[in-house]
Design a protein around this motif. Structure first.
Motif, PDB file in Angstrom:
ATOM      1  N   GLY A 176     -15.386 101.419  73.690  1.00 47.17           N
ATOM      2  CA  GLY A 176     -16.185 102.630  73.558  1.00 47.17           C
ATOM      3  C   GLY A 176     -17.154 102.593  72.398  1.00 47.17           C
ATOM      4  N   PHE A 177     -16.739 102.017  71.256  1.00 45.00           N
ATOM      5  CA  PHE A 177     -17.613 102.162  70.096  1.00 45.00           C
ATOM      6  C   PHE A 177     -18.876 101.316  70.201  1.00 45.00           C
ATOM      7  N   GLN A 179     -20.405 100.871  73.171  1.00 44.44           N
ATOM      8  CA  GLN A 179     -21.171 101.754  74.058  1.00 44.44           C
ATOM      9  C   GLN A 179     -21.765 102.924  73.272  1.00 44.44           C
ATOM     10  N   ALA A 180     -20.945 103.473  72.375  1.00 50.64           N
ATOM     11  CA  ALA A 180     -21.406 104.613  71.591  1.00 50.64           C
ATOM     12  C   ALA A 180     -22.593 104.210  70.728  1.00 50.64           C
ATOM     13  N   ALA A 181     -22.547 103.003  70.172  1.00 46.67           N
ATOM     14  CA  ALA A 181     -23.654 102.549  69.331  1.00 46.67           C
ATOM     15  C   ALA A 181     -24.936 102.416  70.158  1.00 46.67           C
ATOM     16  N   ARG A 182     -24.792 101.947  71.393  1.00 39.90           N
ATOM     17  CA  ARG A 182     -25.965 101.881  72.267  1.00 39.90           C
ATOM     18  C   ARG A 182     -26.495 103.280  72.544  1.00 39.90           C
ATOM     19  N   MET A 183     -25.565 104.188  72.804  1.00 39.95           N
ATOM     20  CA  MET A 183     -25.934 105.564  73.133  1.00 39.95           C
ATOM     21  C   MET A 183     -26.683 106.196  71.978  1.00 39.95           C
ATOM     22  N   ILE A 184     -26.274 105.853  70.758  1.00 40.41           N
ATOM     23  CA  ILE A 184     -26.920 106.423  69.577  1.00 40.41           C
ATOM     24  C   ILE A 184     -28.313 105.834  69.390  1.00 40.41           C
TER      25      ILE A 184
END
Lengths: 286, 351
Positions: A176-177, A179-184
């Motif tokens: 997840g983290f 993916q989260a970095a991409r999302m950010i």
């Protein structure tokens, strides 16, 4: 509600278990060998190249703790000097392997698809080459030097480093983290540096222990076969080779460096195994 | 938790007067699989309005998460457009898209996995500021992080230096929300954000999302399979069935009187204290495979009302009330003519 949660969440303290005795002994041994290799040559009277011709093939005793070789040279001093050569080769090997395998593994795991396939093919190809034979050819062409031997052995550890790193990166990409970095909207290189590399490092460094043992054994084999550093420049394999003709009359010449080599490889394996074991709180698996 | 969506003090303005922030039209997501193309999302239109929460509801495998990913272009949808404040996301270069990403934030289902275990809470919340230094506007990154932590109800002096493993699920999810807030988003997508939490933590996070949508003027998309939490969090609801929207409208109205047999079945399946669990009314067929969806209406194989027309024709969305549409040939509510359909948040694409 918030207060209840705060009260319930204990400041988790991860219990640090004391490492087993074998691991402590291994670390101690490595420290002794490394310190000796670093410091002993600084002492006055340290001369592994020139012998005391009055005492050739002297057995271990006071004055020469591990005896002398056929040329009257102190075996302990030569073993210590050989450690320098072995660790220099191993250091170069790990540097080349970590750098090459790190970059290739990150690229393969991050981009996947065609990049992964191409890197996989290249590393498979490299793995199919008989390592020692190629190093022997290179040494006969370019002459024996720490740089040639170390970097070539390093080259052959690249596929293994690549696989280790790639596997960790692949598993991280689903986490997840990342993916989260991409999302950010974090830039890809920054994601690699901040989110991926710190999680890859423990696995890669653990494998570096294995690569070190591979390099030490490979350098020993090469020197034993006469493709290592040129005599009288000592290396572990070279000293063992020199002593093999007098194994019956003066066994210490070969056995002393052989024992040191074995113990060092064993110690490295123990340490690497310990770092890898799940009983230790491994950051890789979190 | 006491307020209901009908409460005028809490419920935002009419959707017609609340500006649209994110608009998705004709979203298609097709996954290539070994057994052929999988149509995860087919022709979905969505609009998110400022200060409003849209709940996207459907069973597992109905394509809810595929929609969330498509909106964020992680990865991009197979077809369809997404516009954020009149910017067409598909027209952007990857660098431009990255610069715009802070405005489009998401909170993931598994709170612990979405936080890097090696970093402290404060550092995690500051992540958007590190990626986009422009967001700092001269402020200190840790000060901004502390401010957002306070906003989600986690005192920074207690939580700032913790690592994710030292948090409960609810706390971790609030850290994820704080991180999203630090990006100063326009849109907040919560993908099953409370599904992994226990009930008390669910309530905390739901209230938080609700409050932040109001206070920060967010346009929120709340994705869930749990109709039970929809009432507490959303203004509008969109029901997804096998990659197609089958019903949408104001939450209160839809839950009170569903127009689509699928919505009715989902509602009957929600357990409620004091009420015996009702028969869902579904035919005992397995949910169809998205690899080979049924012709016409994709619900027809399980629908008790299905007739020949449902197999022949794909139902278009038709108005059934103020701001409500249903895509069904045999809706449970009478279909209105166009006159009764003036204030819809999204005009029906084929009235």
């Amino acid at each position: 509600m918030a207060t209840v949660e705060i009260a319930a969440a204990r400041p988790a303290r991860t219990a640090r278990r004391r490492p087993p005795a074998a691991v402590l002994a291994a670390a101690g041994w490595l420290a002794v060998v490394l310190l000796a290799a670093l410091l002993l040559p600084l002492l006055p009277g340290f001369d592994p190249l020139h012998g005391d011709f009055s005492a050739p093939s002297a057995p271990p005793g006071p004055g020469h703790w591990l005896g002398t070789d056929a040329g009257g040279r102190d075996v302990l001093q030569r073993t210590v000097a050989g450690a320098r050569a072995s660790f220099a080769v191993a250091g170069l090997t790990v540097a080349v392997g970590l750098l090459g395998g790190g970059v290739l593994g990150l690229a393969a795991g991050w981009f996947r698809g065609p990049v992964d396939k191409a890197i996989g093919f290249a590393t498979d190809l490299l793995m199919s080459v008989p390592t020692l034979i190629l190093v022997m050819i290179a040494v006969s062409l370019r002459g024996p030097s720490l740089a040639v031997i170390g970097s070539l052995i390093g080259l052959f550890t690249v596929p293994a480093f690549t696989r280790v790193v790639r596997a960790v990166v692949l598993s991280l990409a689903e986490r997840g983290f990342v993916q989260a970095a991409r999302m950010i909207g974090t830039a890809p290189l920054r994601i690699l540096r901040r989110e991926v590399v710190p999680h890859v490092a423990p696995a890669a460094l653990t494998f570096a222990f294995t690569a070190t043992t591979v390099a030490i054994v490979a350098e020993g084999s090469l020197s034993f076969l006469g493709f290592g550093l040129r005599p009288p420049q000592p290396s572990w394999g070279g000293i063992i080779a020199e002593g093999r003709t007098t194994l019956g009359s003066a066994p210490w010449i070969s056995l002393a460096p052989a024992a040191v080599l074995c113990l060092t490889v064993l110690a490295l394996n123990y340490l690497g195994e310990h770092l890898r074991s799940p009983s230790r709180k491994a950051t890789v698996n979190r | 938790m006491s307020a209901t969506p009908a409460d005028p003090a809490r419920s935002p303005a009419d959707p017609a007067r609340s500006p649209a922030v994110l608009r998705a039209t004709g979203l298609e997501v097709v996954h290539r699989t070994r057994s052929g193309p999988l149509h995860a999302v087919s022709g979905v239109d969505l609009t998110l309005h400022e200060r409003r929460t849209l709940a996207l509801v459907g069973e597992s495998g109905s394509g809810k998460s595929s929609i969330a990913k498509a909106l964020l272009r992680l990865p991009a949808p197979t077809a369809g457009t997404v516009t954020l404040d009149d910017t067409d996301l598909s027209a952007l270069t990857s660098r431009q898209l990255r610069a715009l990403r802070p405005r489009l934030q998401m909170v993931f289902q598994d709170p612990l996995s979405s936080l890097n275990p090696r970093r402290t809470v404060r550092d995690l919340v500051a992540e958007p500021l590190d990626a986009h230094p422009g967001l700092l506007r001269g402020r200190d990154r840790l000060a901004v992080a502390d401010e957002q932590l306070t906003a989600v109800g986690l005192p920074p002096e207690l939580f700032g230096d913790r690592r994710p493993e030292q948090l409960s699920g609810g706390q971790a999810q609030r850290v994820a929300v704080a991180r999203a807030l630090a990006a100063e988003p326009r849109v907040l997508i919560a993908d099953e954000a409370v599904s992994a939490l226990d009930v008390s933590a669910q309530a905390t996070v739901l209230n938080l999302l609700r409050r932040l949508t109001e206070e920060r003027g967010l346009a929120s998309l709340f994705i869930t399979h749990d109709l039970g939490v929809v009432r507490a969090v959303s203004d509008d609801i969109a029901v997804l069935q096998l990659g197609r929207l089958c019903e949408r409208g104001p939450t209160e109205a839809v839950l009170a009187a569903p127009a689509h047999p699928y919505t009715a079945a989902l509602l009957a399946a929600v357990p409620e204290p004091g009420r015996p669990l009702g028969d869902t009314g579904l035919l005992p067929a397995d949910p169809p495979s998205p690899l080979d969806p049924p012709s016409g209406c994709r619900f027809r194989t399980r629908c008790p009302l299905a007739d020949d027309r449902c197999a022949a024709e794909t139902p278009a969305a038709r108005p059934v009330g103020p701001g409500r549409t249903v895509a069904c040939h045999r809706p449970l509510l009478p279909v209105l003519d166009r006159a009764g359909f003036g204030s819809a948040p999204v005009p029906a694409q084929r009235p």
